[in-house]
Design a protein around this motif. Structure first.
Motif, PDB file in Angstrom:
ATOM      1  N   GLY A 124      -7.029  -1.698   5.390  1.00  0.00           N
ATOM      2  CA  GLY A 124      -7.930  -2.222   4.382  1.00  0.00           C
ATOM      3  C   GLY A 124      -7.286  -2.335   3.011  1.00  0.00           C
ATOM      4  O   GLY A 124      -7.962  -2.279   1.995  1.00  0.00           O
ATOM      5  N   ALA A 125      -5.964  -2.502   2.973  1.00  0.00           N
ATOM      6  CA  ALA A 125      -5.231  -2.503   1.702  1.00  0.00           C
ATOM      7  C   ALA A 125      -4.695  -3.884   1.338  1.00  0.00           C
ATOM      8  O   ALA A 125      -3.792  -3.992   0.520  1.00  0.00           O
ATOM      9  CB  ALA A 125      -4.084  -1.495   1.775  1.00  0.00           C
ATOM     10  N   LEU A 126      -5.224  -4.915   1.938  1.00  0.00           N
ATOM     11  CA  LEU A 126      -4.803  -6.279   1.613  1.00  0.00           C
ATOM     12  C   LEU A 126      -6.065  -7.075   1.331  1.00  0.00           C
ATOM     13  O   LEU A 126      -6.884  -7.284   2.214  1.00  0.00           O
ATOM     14  CB  LEU A 126      -4.023  -6.877   2.792  1.00  0.00           C
ATOM     15  N   ASP A 127      -6.235  -7.472   0.071  1.00  0.00           N
ATOM     16  CA  ASP A 127      -7.461  -8.172  -0.340  1.00  0.00           C
ATOM     17  C   ASP A 127      -7.407  -9.661  -0.058  1.00  0.00           C
ATOM     18  O   ASP A 127      -8.402 -10.267   0.300  1.00  0.00           O
ATOM     19  CB  ASP A 127      -7.704  -7.991  -1.840  1.00  0.00           C
TER      20      ASP A 127
ATOM     21  N   ALA B 225      -9.925   2.445  -1.578  1.00  0.00           N
ATOM     22  CA  ALA B 225      -9.729   3.355  -2.709  1.00  0.00           C
ATOM     23  C   ALA B 225      -9.191   2.600  -3.905  1.00  0.00           C
ATOM     24  O   ALA B 225      -9.084   3.141  -4.981  1.00  0.00           O
ATOM     25  CB  ALA B 225      -8.777   4.472  -2.311  1.00  0.00           C
ATOM     26  N   GLY B 226      -8.810   1.360  -3.712  1.00  0.00           N
ATOM     27  CA  GLY B 226      -8.239   0.558  -4.776  1.00  0.00           C
ATOM     28  C   GLY B 226      -7.968  -0.827  -4.262  1.00  0.00           C
ATOM     29  O   GLY B 226      -8.318  -1.153  -3.139  1.00  0.00           O
ATOM     30  N   SER B 227      -7.314  -1.628  -5.042  1.00  0.00           N
ATOM     31  CA  SER B 227      -7.039  -3.004  -4.676  1.00  0.00           C
ATOM     32  C   SER B 227      -5.552  -3.241  -4.603  1.00  0.00           C
ATOM     33  O   SER B 227      -4.842  -2.992  -5.558  1.00  0.00           O
ATOM     34  CB  SER B 227      -7.674  -3.937  -5.710  1.00  0.00           C
ATOM     35  N   VAL B 228      -5.066  -3.663  -3.434  1.00  0.00           N
ATOM     36  CA  VAL B 228      -3.654  -4.001  -3.257  1.00  0.00           C
ATOM     37  C   VAL B 228      -3.590  -5.380  -2.661  1.00  0.00           C
ATOM     38  O   VAL B 228      -4.267  -5.681  -1.690  1.00  0.00           O
ATOM     39  CB  VAL B 228      -2.948  -2.990  -2.311  1.00  0.00           C
TER      40      VAL B 228
ATOM     41  N   ALA C  93       0.200  -4.024   8.753  1.00  0.00           N
ATOM     42  CA  ALA C  93      -0.004  -2.596   8.497  1.00  0.00           C
ATOM     43  C   ALA C  93      -0.952  -2.397   7.316  1.00  0.00           C
ATOM     44  O   ALA C  93      -1.820  -1.529   7.344  1.00  0.00           O
ATOM     45  CB  ALA C  93       1.340  -1.911   8.236  1.00  0.00           C
ATOM     46  N   PHE C  94      -0.815  -3.219   6.265  1.00  0.00           N
ATOM     47  CA  PHE C  94      -1.706  -3.141   5.117  1.00  0.00           C
ATOM     48  C   PHE C  94      -3.111  -3.608   5.511  1.00  0.00           C
ATOM     49  O   PHE C  94      -4.100  -3.012   5.101  1.00  0.00           O
ATOM     50  CB  PHE C  94      -1.164  -3.979   3.949  1.00  0.00           C
TER      51      PHE C  94
END
Length: 124
Positions: free
Chosen positions: A60-63, A120-123, A55-56
């Motif tokens: 695009g929320a998993l680097d 929008a940020g890094s998670v 899901a992350f």
């Protein structure tokens, strides 16, 4: 390893019958991601199953991702990541042999079409 000095967020699809602290409930993953990005207190470590990680990834929320391979024959089971149509091209950052025949594989996530993903940020 303790979490006493860390913010801990438990993500579950099941009710918690006897919580030891007040619960704050989120209705969806997008709300959770927005809140994590707003924290500005460092990286997020997600020791979770493939469904939440997928899901992350889709958002695009998993680097980065670290996969630990342990040579235990367990028989059947669930796939590491459920098939959803998401496409990525993980790039291997490092591989390290650990104790008891465990291997850590560390990948950097690179979506197939980076233009479709807004960060929008890094998670992690």
């Amino acid at each position: 390893m303790g979490y006493a000095d860390q913010c801990v967020i438990v993500v579950t699809s099941r009710p918690i019958d006897d919580p030891k602290a007040p619960l704050i409930v989120r209705s969806d993953v997008d709300t959770l991601i927005a809140e994590l990005r707003a924290l500005n207190d460092g990286d997020v470590w997600m020791p979770a199953g493939g469904q939440l990680q997928m899901a992350f990834m889709e958002r695009g929320a998993l680097d980065e991702i670290e996969i630990y391979v342990m040579p235990e024959l367990l028989g059947g089971g669930l796939p590491l990541f459920p098939l959803t149509g998401f496409r990525a091209s993980p790039k291997l950052v490092s591989a390290k042999a650990l104790d008891k025949s465990c291997v850590r594989l560390h990948y950097r996530m690179e979506p197939k079409n980076a233009a479709e993903v807004s960060f929008a940020g890094s998670v992690e």
